[in-house]
Write a protein that holds these residues in place. Structure first.
Motif, PDB file in Angstrom:
ATOM      1  N   LYS A  79      89.500-125.009  30.730  1.00  0.00           N
ATOM      2  CA  LYS A  79      89.001-125.339  32.063  1.00  0.00           C
ATOM      3  C   LYS A  79      89.272-126.811  32.366  1.00  0.00           C
ATOM      4  CE  LYS A  79      85.237-121.924  32.116  1.00  0.00           C
ATOM      5  NZ  LYS A  79      83.775-121.741  32.200  1.00  0.00           N
ATOM      6  N   PRO A  80      89.502-127.192  33.638  1.00  0.00           N
ATOM      7  CA  PRO A  80      89.570-126.328  34.822  1.00  0.00           C
ATOM      8  C   PRO A  80      90.885-125.557  34.887  1.00  0.00           C
ATOM      9  CG  PRO A  80      90.030-128.591  35.442  1.00  0.00           C
ATOM     10  CD  PRO A  80      89.646-128.627  33.982  1.00  0.00           C
ATOM     11  N   THR A 125      86.349-108.943  29.166  1.00  0.00           N
ATOM     12  CA  THR A 125      85.577-108.191  30.153  1.00  0.00           C
ATOM     13  C   THR A 125      86.487-107.730  31.290  1.00  0.00           C
ATOM     14  OG1 THR A 125      83.565-109.461  29.675  1.00  0.00           O
ATOM     15  CG2 THR A 125      83.638-108.268  31.761  1.00  0.00           C
ATOM     16  N   ASP A 126      86.490-106.438  31.536  1.00  0.00           N
ATOM     17  CA  ASP A 126      87.327-105.866  32.595  1.00  0.00           C
ATOM     18  C   ASP A 126      86.804-106.295  33.972  1.00  0.00           C
ATOM     19  OD1 ASP A 126      88.887-104.376  34.279  1.00  0.00           O
ATOM     20  OD2 ASP A 126      88.460-102.445  33.345  1.00  0.00           O
ATOM     21  N   ALA A 134      81.356-111.348  41.323  1.00  0.00           N
ATOM     22  CA  ALA A 134      81.210-110.893  39.948  1.00  0.00           C
ATOM     23  C   ALA A 134      82.326-111.456  39.064  1.00  0.00           C
ATOM     24  CB  ALA A 134      81.204-109.368  39.887  1.00  0.00           C
ATOM     25  N   ALA A 135      83.544-111.500  39.592  1.00  0.00           N
ATOM     26  CA  ALA A 135      84.663-112.061  38.830  1.00  0.00           C
ATOM     27  C   ALA A 135      84.444-113.547  38.556  1.00  0.00           C
ATOM     28  CB  ALA A 135      85.972-111.839  39.593  1.00  0.00           C
ATOM     29  N   ILE A 140      82.901-118.387  35.231  1.00  0.00           N
ATOM     30  CA  ILE A 140      81.988-119.526  35.097  1.00  0.00           C
ATOM     31  C   ILE A 140      81.242-119.486  33.767  1.00  0.00           C
ATOM     32  CG2 ILE A 140      79.876-120.563  36.037  1.00  0.00           C
ATOM     33  CD1 ILE A 140      80.903-119.730  38.823  1.00  0.00           C
ATOM     34  N   ASN A 141      80.850-118.301  33.349  1.00  0.00           N
ATOM     35  CA  ASN A 141      80.085-118.152  32.111  1.00  0.00           C
ATOM     36  C   ASN A 141      80.965-118.121  30.858  1.00  0.00           C
ATOM     37  OD1 ASN A 141      77.582-117.992  33.460  1.00  0.00           O
ATOM     38  ND2 ASN A 141      77.870-115.814  33.880  1.00  0.00           N
TER      39      ASN A 141
END
Length: 269
Positions: A79-80, A125-126, A134-135, A140-141
């Motif tokens: 990131k970023p 994660t799909d 949600a994406a 972010i997490n």
């Protein structure tokens, strides 16, 4: 009940009620016996009509996948990221795709491979069937270095761009009015805007461009250069066609990684 009716005295009120009750029960029994098969047929027909749209939708989806076979490009980026994402279908949970890649992000070296590609997974994660929020939450997490998978067209290679392999040395020639050509040494995969700036070329000319440039986000269009001669480059993107509609030979240097040797000059507005 029949036996009780026989024992009841003739012409007695209780006898009449008994016989009426018996007749009603016999009638109800036979009516239900006749109607039950018909009800079963109606239930079966209703169930068949309910499942028919599901089968039709399933065939349609399989057909779309058969027509658009994709391969997966896996990247691990710090990131970023510099990814500018947009929903595949506005307001629908159908995933997101890469609309733009900012020069300041770690994904810039893979712009030509991922621009327009659909994001498949983030940290395993799909995210192909989620909405934009949600994406973004998954990204972010995610940890500082993010594992990403993109769906790209079958046959694209993550290590090659056109006829030149990533890392191959090429020349970028810059035509300058009233001055000698500026010849820059570069490598396939390098960002064109960064190569021009590092080589001393004045990408942003005039006070308006110097103050108004977007920093490589593909918004201001001030970094545009005309492609005079080139080899191994793909056609410019639909996004560039839209942003530079009045300049058919121009490209946004910030959104282009070098794909081969090229001769450019500053787009005159």
């Amino acid at each position: 009940l029949y036996a009780l009716c026989l024992d009841a005295p003739d012409y007695d009120i209780d006898s009449s009620l008994c016989w009426l009750s018996l007749i009603f029960r016999i009638f109800r029994h036979h009516m239900f016996t006749m109607i039950k098969p018909l009800l079963s047929v109606l239930v079966i027909l209703r169930a068949a009509s309910a499942f028919a749209p599901i089968q039709s939708s399933r065939r349609r989806v399989v057909s779309l996948f058969e027509q658009s076979v994709t391969a997966t490009l896996d990247l691990s980026l710090p990131k970023p990221l510099g990814l500018i994402l947009e929903e595949v279908e506005e307001g629908q949970a159908a995933g997101v795709f890469v609309k733009e890649v900012a020069e300041t992000g770690s994904a810039v070296d893979f712009t030509s491979q991922i621009l327009g590609a659909k994001l498949s997974t983030v940290q395993g994660t799909d995210v192909t069937a989620v909405d934009f929020d949600a994406a973004m939450d998954v990204i972010i997490n995610a940890p500082d270095t993010v594992d990403l998978s993109f769906l790209v067209q079958e046959g694209e290679d993550s290590t090659t761009v056109s006829d030149y392999a990533v890392g191959d040395p090429v020349s970028v020639v810059v035509k300058q009015d009233g001055q000698a050509d500026l010849v820059l040494d570069a490598k396939v995969g390098d960002n064109l805007r960064k190569t021009l700036l590092d080589g001393g070329f004045e990408v942003y000319q005039g006070l308006k461009q110097k103050l108004g440039n977007c920093g490589g986000g593909g918004q201001c269009t001030f970094c545009a250069v005309d492609f005079i001669d080139f080899d191994g480059w793909e056609e410019r993107s639909d996004y560039e066609d839209q942003k530079l509609s009045k300049f058919p030979n121009a490209r946004l240097s910030c959104l282009n990684n070098i794909q081969g040797p090229v001769t450019v000059q500053k787009t005159q507005r």
